[in-house]
Motif scaffolding. Structure first.
Motif, short mmCIF file in Angstrom:
data_model
loop_
_atom_site.label_atom_id
_atom_site.label_comp_id
_atom_site.label_asym_id
_atom_site.label_seq_id
_atom_site.Cartn_x
_atom_site.Cartn_y
_atom_site.Cartn_z
N THR A 102 0.84 -1.21 0.00
CA THR A 102 0.00 0.00 0.00
C THR A 102 0.87 1.25 0.00
O THR A 102 0.63 2.20 -0.77
CB THR A 102 -0.93 0.01 1.22
OG1 THR A 102 -1.77 -1.14 1.19
CG2 THR A 102 -1.79 1.26 1.24
N LYS A 103 1.90 1.26 0.82
CA LYS A 103 2.77 2.43 0.93
C LYS A 103 3.55 2.68 -0.36
O LYS A 103 3.71 3.82 -0.80
CB LYS A 103 3.71 2.26 2.12
CG LYS A 103 2.97 2.26 3.47
CD LYS A 103 3.91 1.94 4.62
CE LYS A 103 3.14 1.89 5.95
NZ LYS A 103 4.01 1.56 7.08
N ILE A 104 4.01 1.59 -0.98
CA ILE A 104 4.74 1.73 -2.25
C ILE A 104 3.79 2.25 -3.33
O ILE A 104 4.14 3.12 -4.13
CB ILE A 104 5.35 0.38 -2.67
CG1 ILE A 104 6.45 -0.04 -1.69
CG2 ILE A 104 5.91 0.46 -4.09
CD1 ILE A 104 6.97 -1.45 -1.90
N ALA A 126 -6.13 2.93 6.19
CA ALA A 126 -6.07 4.39 6.31
C ALA A 126 -4.76 4.82 6.95
O ALA A 126 -4.15 5.82 6.54
CB ALA A 126 -7.26 4.91 7.13
N ARG A 127 -4.28 4.06 7.92
CA ARG A 127 -3.01 4.38 8.57
C ARG A 127 -1.85 4.25 7.57
O ARG A 127 -0.94 5.08 7.55
CB ARG A 127 -2.79 3.45 9.75
CG ARG A 127 -3.64 3.78 10.97
CD ARG A 127 -3.53 2.70 12.03
NE ARG A 127 -2.15 2.42 12.41
CZ ARG A 127 -1.79 1.44 13.23
NH1 ARG A 127 -2.71 0.63 13.73
NH2 ARG A 127 -0.53 1.26 13.54
N ASP A 128 -1.89 3.20 6.75
CA ASP A 128 -0.84 3.03 5.74
C ASP A 128 -0.84 4.18 4.75
O ASP A 128 0.22 4.67 4.35
CB ASP A 128 -1.04 1.71 5.00
CG ASP A 128 -0.85 0.49 5.89
OD1 ASP A 128 -0.14 0.62 6.91
OD2 ASP A 128 -1.41 -0.57 5.57
N ILE A 129 -2.05 4.60 4.33
CA ILE A 129 -2.16 5.72 3.41
C ILE A 129 -1.62 6.99 4.07
O ILE A 129 -0.85 7.76 3.47
CB ILE A 129 -3.63 5.95 3.00
CG1 ILE A 129 -4.22 4.70 2.31
CG2 ILE A 129 -3.76 7.18 2.10
CD1 ILE A 129 -3.72 4.44 0.92
N GLN A 130 -1.99 7.21 5.31
CA GLN A 130 -1.56 8.42 6.04
C GLN A 130 -0.05 8.44 6.21
O GLN A 130 0.58 9.51 6.07
CB GLN A 130 -2.26 8.48 7.40
CG GLN A 130 -2.17 9.82 8.11
CD GLN A 130 -0.88 9.97 8.92
OE1 GLN A 130 -0.36 8.98 9.42
NE2 GLN A 130 -0.41 11.19 9.04
#
Length: 384
Positions: A102-104, A126-130
């Motif tokens: 997700t982060k990549i 949502a935390r990974d996106i943030q």
């Protein structure tokens, strides 16, 4: 609705979001859950939610470019819908996806200059996106997780599509910083309930299509909860199995019967006996099977969901098994009702036909021998 200049939308799907709820794990963060999902033959939850978003998005406007990370994380859905797609190559030899994917994906989408990022998942996603995007560009969450305490999620996949188009068309100009909240799942599995603020994401502002953050029950509501619990206990039918949903209001019933259970678990009682606690969907169905059953639930504070958030174990199959609306008992503190500001309860079982059948007015228990009528609607109706 006018056509827009072709915009680039980043689309990220967490393929296992929501599955932890169905098997009673309260989430999938940090858990090797793929084998368990395969072994149990579970039907994916988040791809269905993502498909609903994309289908409604295409009805609103087909003149869009969708940037995806991999087939498993949304590419297959976009391809099947027929949007113009830009695929960010991922090593598909990796059988499973993780938060790192997700982060990549977010990082690469930012490099490609997407106008907005849409993600399908829950608070963990949502935390990974943030972690990756901060408040650099707007995002919209399509609700597909177990918990979803954060205020970045639209009320349904359809409303997420509506917000997306309204933002890209310029009909929504304002953005706000919305909270990213989550519980500590490891602590929760040990009986400790703790919500933490992890940061903020920028979202297009629309006060109709976002249900907002979950509001925890305040200490001064405890007396009201005791009254409600006693009203339920006084009217228990010894021949009926009662499925007790999650939440501090419902769990007061279990506490008044002198049993211990977790705040977000699903329990079943018969008479004044605890039949099972912290049950998943399959165990619930096994216990109630051919037995007469009723369901006791409470809306999520501040959001109003009675189905679809926080209680995925109570699936469409469970609701149909108990006989639907006639056997659903809703309880709520008066303060929780007041804080909804006359907004209806929301229903999102991922079965649109069932959601429609469950809609309408309910007699809600709000105290000892106190009731009020309150309306419930399918969350997808908010897009109309």
């Amino acid at each position: 609705m006018k056509m827009i200049t072709k915009k680039k939308i980043g689309f990220i799907l967490n393929p296992i979001a929501g599955m932890g709820g169905k098997i009673g794990l309260k989430g999938t963060d940090g858990i090797e859950i793929y084998e368990l999902i395969s072994k149990l033959g579970l039907e994916p939850w988040s791809p269905v939610r993502g498909l609903r978003f994309l289908e409604f998005l295409k009805k609103l406007d087909n003149n869009l470019k969708i940037v995806v990370y991999s087939d498993q994380m949304g590419g297959n859905l976009v391809k099947n819908i027929g949007f113009e797609m830009i695929s960010i190559t991922k090593n598909e030899n990796n059988k499973y996806t993780s938060s790192m994917d997700t982060k990549i994906a977010v990082k690469k989408m930012l490099e490609m200059g997407v106008d907005i990022i849409i993600f399908v998942g829950g608070d963990g996603t949502a935390r990974d996106i943030q972690d990756s995007v901060g408040i650099n560009i707007p995002v919209i969450g399509v609700p597909a997780g177990v918990k979803m305490y954060s205020s970045v999620f639209a009320s349904s996949p359809e409303t997420a599509a509506k917000i997306t188009i309204n933002y890209l068309n310029g009909n929504i100009k304002k953005t706000i910083e919305a909270e990213v909240l989550d519980i500590d799942e490891n602590l929760f599995r040990n009986g400790i309930y703790r919500i933490k603020l992890y940061g903020f994401l920028k979202i297009p502002y629309d006060n109709v299509y976002y249900p907002g953050s979950k509001i925890p029950t305040s200490e001064n509501e405890e007396l009201n909860q005791i009254e409600i619990a006693q009203e339920i206990i006084n009217n228990l039918d010894n021949n009926i199995y009662y499925i007790i949903g999650p939440g501090s209001t419902t769990k007061r019933i279990i506490k008044n019967l002198n049993f211990e259970t977790s705040l977000l678990g699903i329990d079943i009682i018969k008479g004044r006996k605890l039949i099972g606690s912290n049950l998943n969907e399959y165990k619930i169905l096994e216990i109630i099977n051919k037995n007469k059953s009723k369901l006791i639930i409470t809306p999520i504070g501040g959001q109003g969901y009675i189905f679809g958030k926080g209680n995925l174990e109570i699936s469409a199959n469970v609701i149909k098994k108990i006989g639907g609306k006639k056997n659903i008992i809703i309880i709520s503190t008066k303060n929780k009702i007041y804080k909804l500001n006359q907004k209806p309860f929301l229903i999102d079982t991922n079965d649109k036909e069932l959601d429609e059948r469950l809609s309408g007015w309910y007699k809600v228990i709000v105290g000892f021998n106190e009731y009020m009528m309150y309306k419930a609607v399918p969350s997808f109706n908010l897009h109309s």
